[in-house]
Design a protein around this motif. Structure first.
Motif, PDB file in Angstrom:
ATOM      1  N   SER A  61      70.666  39.114 -51.560  1.00 22.21           N
ATOM      2  CA  SER A  61      70.393  37.861 -51.400  1.00 22.21           C
ATOM      3  C   SER A  61      70.403  37.429 -49.962  1.00 22.21           C
ATOM      4  CB  SER A  61      71.477  36.529 -52.013  1.00 22.21           C
ATOM      5  OG  SER A  61      71.239  35.360 -51.962  1.00 22.21           O
ATOM      6  N   LEU A  62      71.352  38.021 -49.166  1.00 22.83           N
ATOM      7  CA  LEU A  62      71.089  38.165 -47.711  1.00 22.83           C
ATOM      8  C   LEU A  62      69.792  38.230 -47.087  1.00 22.83           C
ATOM      9  CD1 LEU A  62      74.575  39.489 -46.700  1.00 22.83           C
ATOM     10  CD2 LEU A  62      74.002  36.927 -46.755  1.00 22.83           C
ATOM     11  N   ALA A 102      77.138  34.538 -58.682  1.00 23.09           N
ATOM     12  CA  ALA A 102      78.246  34.131 -57.130  1.00 23.09           C
ATOM     13  C   ALA A 102      77.570  34.804 -56.062  1.00 23.09           C
ATOM     14  CB  ALA A 102      79.512  34.480 -57.573  1.00 23.09           C
ATOM     15  N   GLY A 103      77.271  36.187 -56.548  1.00 22.04           N
ATOM     16  CA  GLY A 103      76.531  37.095 -55.386  1.00 22.04           C
ATOM     17  C   GLY A 103      75.188  36.512 -54.845  1.00 22.04           C
ATOM     18  N   VAL A 104      74.240  36.062 -55.673  1.00 21.17           N
ATOM     19  CA  VAL A 104      73.020  35.248 -55.367  1.00 21.17           C
ATOM     20  C   VAL A 104      73.240  34.098 -54.500  1.00 21.17           C
ATOM     21  CG1 VAL A 104      71.128  34.300 -56.340  1.00 21.17           C
ATOM     22  CG2 VAL A 104      71.802  36.248 -57.221  1.00 21.17           C
ATOM     23  N   LEU A 155      76.924  32.215 -47.277  1.00 22.00           N
ATOM     24  CA  LEU A 155      77.154  33.035 -46.063  1.00 22.00           C
ATOM     25  C   LEU A 155      76.034  33.482 -45.131  1.00 22.00           C
ATOM     26  CD1 LEU A 155      79.716  35.526 -47.785  1.00 22.00           C
ATOM     27  CD2 LEU A 155      80.123  33.416 -46.676  1.00 22.00           C
ATOM     28  N   GLY A 156      74.945  33.591 -45.858  1.00 22.86           N
ATOM     29  CA  GLY A 156      73.900  34.133 -45.134  1.00 22.86           C
ATOM     30  C   GLY A 156      73.327  32.996 -44.187  1.00 22.86           C
ATOM     31  N   ALA A 157      72.861  31.650 -44.427  1.00 21.93           N
ATOM     32  CA  ALA A 157      72.508  30.549 -43.533  1.00 21.93           C
ATOM     33  C   ALA A 157      73.353  30.529 -42.151  1.00 21.93           C
ATOM     34  CB  ALA A 157      72.653  29.309 -44.153  1.00 21.93           C
ATOM     35  N   ALA A 190      68.926  39.654 -37.440  1.00 22.00           N
ATOM     36  CA  ALA A 190      69.480  39.242 -38.871  1.00 22.00           C
ATOM     37  C   ALA A 190      69.029  40.494 -39.700  1.00 22.00           C
ATOM     38  CB  ALA A 190      69.081  38.143 -39.015  1.00 22.00           C
ATOM     39  N   PHE A 191      67.661  40.671 -39.675  1.00 17.41           N
ATOM     40  CA  PHE A 191      67.201  41.809 -40.659  1.00 17.41           C
ATOM     41  C   PHE A 191      67.639  43.263 -40.347  1.00 17.41           C
ATOM     42  CE2 PHE A 191      64.325  38.326 -40.169  1.00 17.41           C
ATOM     43  CZ  PHE A 191      63.917  38.041 -41.336  1.00 17.41           C
TER      44      PHE A 191
END
Length: 422
Positions: free
Chosen positions: A24-25, A142-144, A150-152, A167-168
């Motif tokens: 998802s990240l 939850a992982g998705v 967290l990723g934003a 980021a990538f």
């Protein structure tokens, strides 16, 4: 019967969740960085819409082949190959020299990530008794949804301090580590895992004793003759259409339409996903409780999904017409939260309805969900370009949610608790 080990729950929360989170990240990084990439590379909104949705197009088109690939080789082999491949592609994205190259990499990324969900849902069917599956599936969800939460902010921080390419590179390296951990610790069934006790194996088997499978494994022809096959697909299209806005355009909408600054974008973009995650956790426990009390798949799945779609529709319309930014964000957060009820119902229903064809039915739903998630944002961009605002685009998305609520009324006959395979 008490279990001496709880390996199934350790796998769910300590292996499946982190891998799904990193997947998802990879997606979130592109969505959050999109306004910066668009400005840095001089892309138009339409060009960005194709780059952002390329992932969903390939995910949709390759979902069924990916499900068959996972069913043939088993989740352990299928997911280690896919995980390594999508991590390498994430590492390569910063070096894409053009719109075409970036779009191509996103297409490949979607194709490899299409392997994850059929592998995971089919694995949980092997590892968890029926009465625990909603809670188990919540680990995947939850992982998705932790990805955007967290990723934003992490992506916004990396982009702000080190540039969008950082980021990538970060998420791609972490993905390669997760592929190694998956191969080391996962096994396809409890019988193959050396850490599972005899008591835990017996407990899992007892919880699945009422499941009688009649269809040949991987038989797509047998599935397409059933009404539930098509209604599950219809609600999948609607789910993708609604969530496509949040997956694709939310940061851009907040920055360009609502004037949110880059430093604040990570937090504001993550708030709706926090609400969604909370709803998933609550709804999964409630669904398992209802099933234990009633023994009815209809009662445990359908009312919750209908309610979720309707809440999402109402709050989308109210949110886009709200002038105050905090109130608008709150309504959008509740709208996405409503989809948590839908998601919890969806994956438990697929496991129940699909029988031995769970991987294929998961892939079918994934194909149409991502088809909706790919087409929806492109149509939104066209409507926003035509109208100069987001009102019509989000109102049309709300109408799609209402169709999704209707589709759920057709999946299960109210009096029936039989699987599609029966």
């Amino acid at each position: 019967m008490k279990t001496r080990t709880v390996v199934r729950w350790k796998l769910a929360w300590l292996l499946f969740l982190p891998i799904t989170l990193l997947m998802s990240l990879d997606r979130t990084a592109m969505v959050v960085a999109a306004p910066i990439i668009q400005k840095d590379l001089g892309f138009s909104l339409q060009q960005m819409s194709w780059i952002l949705t390329a992932f969903h197009w390939s995910y949709a088109l390759l979902s069924i082949p990916a499900g068959m690939f996972a069913a043939y080789f088993g989740a352990r082999i299928a997911l280690v190959v896919a995980n390594a491949a999508w991590s390498v592609l994430t590492l390569a994205i910063p070096f894409a020299p053009s719109v075409g190259a970036l779009t191509g990499m996103r297409l490949l990324l979607g194709g490899f990530q299409a392997v994850d969900w059929p592998s995971s849902i089919a694995s949980f069917k092997q590892w968890f008794p029926t009465a625990e599956r909603s809670r188990a599936n919540s680990a995947l969800l939850a992982g998705v949804y932790l990805g955007p939460i967290l990723g934003a902010p992490i992506t916004a921080l990396l982009v702000s301090d080190f540039g969008w390419r950082s980021a990538f590179l970060t998420f791609g390296l972490l993905g390669l580590v997760s592929a190694v951990l998956w191969w080391t610790f996962f096994r396809n069934t409890p019988d193959e895992h050396p850490g599972v006790s005899d008591d835990e194996r017996a407990y899992i088997r007892k919880g699945m004793a009422d499941e009688r499978v009649h269809e040949r494994k991987g038989s797509l022809a047998a599935l397409v003759r059933r009404r539930a096959f098509w209604t599950i697909g219809l609600q999948g299209v609607c789910t993708g259409g609604v969530m496509g806005f949040f997956n694709t355009w939310l940061p851009t909408y907040l920055m360009q339409e609502r004037g949110v600054a880059l430093k604040s974008l990570g937090f504001f973009s993550s708030v709706p996903w926090m609400i969604l995650l909370a709803v998933v956790c609550i709804a999964s426990v409630a669904a398992d409780h209802i099933y234990k009390r009633t023994g009815s798949e209809w009662a445990a799945r359908v009312p919750s999904a209908v309610f979720g779609f309707l809440v999402s529709a109402v709050c989308l319309v109210l949110g886009v017409n709200m002038h105050e930014v905090p109130a608008a964000l709150a309504l959008l957060a509740v709208s996405l939260g409503g989809m948590g009820f839908v998601q919890v119902s969806t994956w438990s229903t697929i496991q129940h309805v699909g029988g031995d064809n769970t991987g294929i039915l998961t892939a079918w739903n994934g194909m149409l969900t991502n088809g909706g998630a790919a087409l929806g944002p492109v149509l939104m961009a066209m409507l926003v370009h035509r109208d100069g605002n987001w009102i019509v685009a989000l109102s049309a998305t709300a109408a799609i949610a209402i169709v999704g609520a209707f589709a759920w009324l057709l999946i299960y006959p109210m009096r029936a608790n039989t699987r599609l395979a029966n």
